[in-house]
Design a protein around this motif. Structure first.
Motif, PDB file in Angstrom:
ATOM      1  N   MET A   1      26.671  92.175  17.784  1.00 44.64           N
ATOM      2  CA  MET A   1      26.381  92.712  18.806  1.00 44.64           C
ATOM      3  C   MET A   1      26.929  94.219  18.972  1.00 44.64           C
ATOM      4  O   MET A   1      28.062  94.267  18.264  1.00 44.64           O
ATOM      5  CB  MET A   1      26.714  92.435  20.180  1.00 44.64           C
ATOM      6  N   LYS A   2      26.334  95.402  18.918  1.00 45.54           N
ATOM      7  CA  LYS A   2      26.803  96.854  18.932  1.00 45.54           C
ATOM      8  C   LYS A   2      27.172  97.310  20.333  1.00 45.54           C
ATOM      9  O   LYS A   2      26.287  96.987  21.158  1.00 45.54           O
ATOM     10  CB  LYS A   2      26.251  97.546  18.089  1.00 45.54           C
ATOM     11  N   ILE A   3      28.278  98.120  20.607  1.00 47.55           N
ATOM     12  CA  ILE A   3      28.572  98.903  21.760  1.00 47.55           C
ATOM     13  C   ILE A   3      28.723 100.312  21.531  1.00 47.55           C
ATOM     14  O   ILE A   3      29.301 100.726  20.615  1.00 47.55           O
ATOM     15  CB  ILE A   3      29.737  98.287  22.560  1.00 47.55           C
ATOM     16  N   ALA A   4      28.032 100.973  22.353  1.00 50.80           N
ATOM     17  CA  ALA A   4      28.209 102.483  22.214  1.00 50.80           C
ATOM     18  C   ALA A   4      29.772 102.899  22.557  1.00 50.80           C
ATOM     19  O   ALA A   4      30.218 102.493  23.482  1.00 50.80           O
ATOM     20  CB  ALA A   4      27.353 103.157  22.978  1.00 50.80           C
ATOM     21  N   ILE A   5      30.263 103.843  21.644  1.00 45.80           N
ATOM     22  CA  ILE A   5      31.574 104.186  22.129  1.00 45.80           C
ATOM     23  C   ILE A   5      31.399 105.737  22.717  1.00 45.80           C
ATOM     24  O   ILE A   5      30.636 106.526  22.162  1.00 45.80           O
ATOM     25  CB  ILE A   5      32.362 104.325  20.738  1.00 45.80           C
ATOM     26  N   LYS A   6      31.933 105.951  24.123  1.00 41.33           N
ATOM     27  CA  LYS A   6      31.948 107.312  24.417  1.00 41.33           C
ATOM     28  C   LYS A   6      33.070 107.914  24.507  1.00 41.33           C
ATOM     29  O   LYS A   6      34.187 107.430  24.176  1.00 41.33           O
ATOM     30  CB  LYS A   6      31.611 107.086  25.789  1.00 41.33           C
ATOM     31  N   ASN A   7      33.106 109.253  24.528  1.00 39.63           N
ATOM     32  CA  ASN A   7      34.417 110.141  24.379  1.00 39.63           C
ATOM     33  C   ASN A   7      34.558 110.317  25.801  1.00 39.63           C
ATOM     34  O   ASN A   7      34.181 110.035  27.004  1.00 39.63           O
ATOM     35  CB  ASN A   7      34.004 111.451  23.662  1.00 39.63           C
ATOM     36  N   ILE A   8      35.739 111.246  26.130  1.00 36.36           N
ATOM     37  CA  ILE A   8      36.066 111.475  27.346  1.00 36.36           C
ATOM     38  C   ILE A   8      35.461 112.460  28.366  1.00 36.36           C
ATOM     39  O   ILE A   8      35.380 112.464  29.542  1.00 36.36           O
ATOM     40  CB  ILE A   8      37.749 112.035  27.209  1.00 36.36           C
ATOM     41  N   LYS A  11      29.924 111.408  26.450  1.00 34.74           N
ATOM     42  CA  LYS A  11      28.894 111.356  25.416  1.00 34.74           C
ATOM     43  C   LYS A  11      29.224 110.325  24.471  1.00 34.74           C
ATOM     44  O   LYS A  11      30.421 109.989  23.989  1.00 34.74           O
ATOM     45  CB  LYS A  11      29.013 112.769  25.062  1.00 34.74           C
ATOM     46  N   ASN A  12      28.194 109.816  23.843  1.00 35.57           N
ATOM     47  CA  ASN A  12      28.100 108.943  22.851  1.00 35.57           C
ATOM     48  C   ASN A  12      29.023 109.391  21.552  1.00 35.57           C
ATOM     49  O   ASN A  12      28.660 110.600  21.344  1.00 35.57           O
ATOM     50  CB  ASN A  12      26.722 108.394  22.497  1.00 35.57           C
ATOM     51  N   SER A  13      29.920 108.697  21.011  1.00 33.79           N
ATOM     52  CA  SER A  13      30.537 109.320  19.660  1.00 33.79           C
ATOM     53  C   SER A  13      30.481 108.182  18.546  1.00 33.79           C
ATOM     54  O   SER A  13      31.404 108.433  17.716  1.00 33.79           O
ATOM     55  CB  SER A  13      32.105 109.690  20.241  1.00 33.79           C
ATOM     56  N   GLY A  14      29.605 107.123  18.592  1.00 35.99           N
ATOM     57  CA  GLY A  14      29.626 106.245  17.738  1.00 35.99           C
ATOM     58  C   GLY A  14      29.559 104.940  18.155  1.00 35.99           C
ATOM     59  O   GLY A  14      29.053 104.591  19.327  1.00 35.99           O
ATOM     60  N   GLU A  15      29.338 103.920  17.421  1.00 37.67           N
ATOM     61  CA  GLU A  15      29.159 102.527  17.857  1.00 37.67           C
ATOM     62  C   GLU A  15      30.300 101.739  17.473  1.00 37.67           C
ATOM     63  O   GLU A  15      30.887 101.879  16.243  1.00 37.67           O
ATOM     64  CB  GLU A  15      27.854 102.050  16.997  1.00 37.67           C
ATOM     65  N   LEU A  16      30.546 100.470  18.276  1.00 39.05           N
ATOM     66  CA  LEU A  16      31.522  99.483  17.599  1.00 39.05           C
ATOM     67  C   LEU A  16      30.686  98.195  17.519  1.00 39.05           C
ATOM     68  O   LEU A  16      30.132  97.755  18.434  1.00 39.05           O
ATOM     69  CB  LEU A  16      32.570  99.391  18.696  1.00 39.05           C
ATOM     70  N   GLU A  17      31.060  97.485  16.425  1.00 44.61           N
ATOM     71  CA  GLU A  17      30.401  96.073  16.137  1.00 44.61           C
ATOM     72  C   GLU A  17      31.469  95.112  16.819  1.00 44.61           C
ATOM     73  O   GLU A  17      32.746  95.123  16.581  1.00 44.61           O
ATOM     74  CB  GLU A  17      30.158  95.939  14.727  1.00 44.61           C
ATOM     75  N   ILE A 125      35.731 103.644  25.322  1.00 40.14           N
ATOM     76  CA  ILE A 125      36.043 104.980  25.234  1.00 40.14           C
ATOM     77  C   ILE A 125      36.634 105.358  24.008  1.00 40.14           C
ATOM     78  O   ILE A 125      37.741 104.287  23.881  1.00 40.14           O
ATOM     79  CB  ILE A 125      36.538 105.757  26.427  1.00 40.14           C
ATOM     80  N   ASP A 126      36.801 106.338  23.331  1.00 39.61           N
ATOM     81  CA  ASP A 126      37.593 106.428  21.970  1.00 39.61           C
ATOM     82  C   ASP A 126      38.786 106.393  22.356  1.00 39.61           C
ATOM     83  O   ASP A 126      39.652 105.825  21.533  1.00 39.61           O
ATOM     84  CB  ASP A 126      37.114 107.519  21.316  1.00 39.61           C
ATOM     85  N   ASP A 127      39.288 107.281  23.315  1.00 35.29           N
ATOM     86  CA  ASP A 127      40.646 107.246  23.700  1.00 35.29           C
ATOM     87  C   ASP A 127      40.604 107.854  25.321  1.00 35.29           C
ATOM     88  O   ASP A 127      39.978 108.520  25.857  1.00 35.29           O
ATOM     89  CB  ASP A 127      41.477 108.491  22.790  1.00 35.29           C
ATOM     90  N   LEU A 128      41.775 107.408  25.792  1.00 36.53           N
ATOM     91  CA  LEU A 128      41.973 107.870  27.168  1.00 36.53           C
ATOM     92  C   LEU A 128      43.404 108.506  27.521  1.00 36.53           C
ATOM     93  O   LEU A 128      43.884 108.035  28.384  1.00 36.53           O
ATOM     94  CB  LEU A 128      41.915 106.561  28.246  1.00 36.53           C
ATOM     95  N   LYS A 129      43.566 109.509  26.701  1.00 35.43           N
ATOM     96  CA  LYS A 129      44.983 110.265  26.818  1.00 35.43           C
ATOM     97  C   LYS A 129      44.812 111.401  27.538  1.00 35.43           C
ATOM     98  O   LYS A 129      43.763 112.332  27.570  1.00 35.43           O
ATOM     99  CB  LYS A 129      45.396 110.551  25.479  1.00 35.43           C
ATOM    100  N   LEU A 192      36.394  99.121  31.516  1.00 37.08           N
ATOM    101  CA  LEU A 192      36.515 100.150  30.505  1.00 37.08           C
ATOM    102  C   LEU A 192      37.441  99.794  29.648  1.00 37.08           C
ATOM    103  O   LEU A 192      38.950 100.052  29.948  1.00 37.08           O
ATOM    104  CB  LEU A 192      36.969 101.584  31.513  1.00 37.08           C
ATOM    105  N   PHE A 193      37.484  99.959  28.249  1.00 37.50           N
ATOM    106  CA  PHE A 193      38.329  99.480  27.182  1.00 37.50           C
ATOM    107  C   PHE A 193      38.482 100.609  26.399  1.00 37.50           C
ATOM    108  O   PHE A 193      37.491 101.485  26.251  1.00 37.50           O
ATOM    109  CB  PHE A 193      37.728  98.406  26.589  1.00 37.50           C
ATOM    110  N   THR A 194      39.769 101.148  26.027  1.00 38.99           N
ATOM    111  CA  THR A 194      39.786 102.015  24.935  1.00 38.99           C
ATOM    112  C   THR A 194      39.424 101.327  23.721  1.00 38.99           C
ATOM    113  O   THR A 194      39.523  99.903  23.738  1.00 38.99           O
ATOM    114  CB  THR A 194      41.213 102.459  24.916  1.00 38.99           C
ATOM    115  N   LYS A 195      39.028 102.158  22.658  1.00 43.20           N
ATOM    116  CA  LYS A 195      38.599 101.470  21.321  1.00 43.20           C
ATOM    117  C   LYS A 195      39.847 100.340  21.012  1.00 43.20           C
ATOM    118  O   LYS A 195      39.416  99.386  20.263  1.00 43.20           O
ATOM    119  CB  LYS A 195      38.186 102.378  20.297  1.00 43.20           C
ATOM    120  N   SER A 196      40.958 101.238  20.909  1.00 44.74           N
ATOM    121  CA  SER A 196      42.251 100.331  20.409  1.00 44.74           C
ATOM    122  C   SER A 196      42.446  99.176  21.246  1.00 44.74           C
ATOM    123  O   SER A 196      42.570  98.189  20.528  1.00 44.74           O
ATOM    124  CB  SER A 196      43.499 101.291  20.402  1.00 44.74           C
TER     125      SER A 196
END
Length: 207
Positions: A1-8, A11-17, A125-129, A192-196
């Protein structure tokens, strides 16, 4: 399963398997129940305490003689029938915690997360700084991500700006990837998860 990664900006900034296997059938339902019951039981302080006949203040002397007074017979000032008397079968301090094995807890978390992923309730989300501890900035991020209802924000570690900026926001709670449990996953409307943080959760479930 893939999840879309969003930026701050939302907007979509990639996918995460997703690396762990999702649970597709009824397996793990009992594990989820056991984990949630154990978590809620552990939240109970267990400090309720009442005094029995042996604890309350008062004499063991018989208040009046058994017969001849016209009163009901009585044997003790400390009787549960009297004001200030002892309590019968009242609560005493106790430990409400229940034991759940590490394997069961892992299965419960994987089951709960699988259901939320399949329902589309997980946002990554790719990062939440945050640049500051301003609540306005945090609310702007939540708004751009279109998160409505109760939201659990899961980060890879404790972030001071994130903690300060979100503490006055209604229906938003924080957790870290190390502390996340089954009850946390099931309770909010959105996760809401950060990618890390999501990658750390995957590592936990892979063990």
């Amino acid at each position: 399963m893939k999840i879309a990664i969003k930026n701050i900006d939302g907007k979509n900034s990639g996918e995460l398997e997703v690396k762990f296997a999702l649970i597709e059938n009824g397996k793990g339902t009992q594990a989820v129940h056991d984990a949630v019951v154990a978590y809620q039981a552990a939240q109970r302080s267990g400090t309720a305490c009442t005094k029995t006949v042996g604890d309350v203040q008062g004499s063991n002397k018989k208040p009046w003689k058994q017969k001849g007074t016209g009163r009901a017979r009585a044997g003790s000032f400390r009787s549960p029938l009297w004001a200030g008397g002892g309590v019968v079968f009242g609560p005493k301090p106790r430990d409400f915690s229940k034991k759940v094995s590490k394997k069961t807890r892992a299965l419960a978390l994987r089951k709960a997360l699988s259901e939320r992923l399949k329902a589309g309730d997980v946002v990554v989300i790719d990062d939440l700084k945050l640049s500051s501890a301003k609540t306005k900035e945090f609310i702007g991020v939540i708004s751009k991500l279109e998160l409505k209802g109760t939201t659990l924000v899961v980060s890879s570690g404790i972030d001071k700006n994130l903690t300060l900026a979100s503490r006055n926001v209604e229906d938003v709670t924080l957790a870290t990837s190390d502390s996340l449990n089954t009850y946390d996953v099931l309770r909010p409307d959105k996760l809401l998860f950060t990618k890390s943080a999501f990658e750390k959760i995957e590592a936990r479930l892979a063990d």
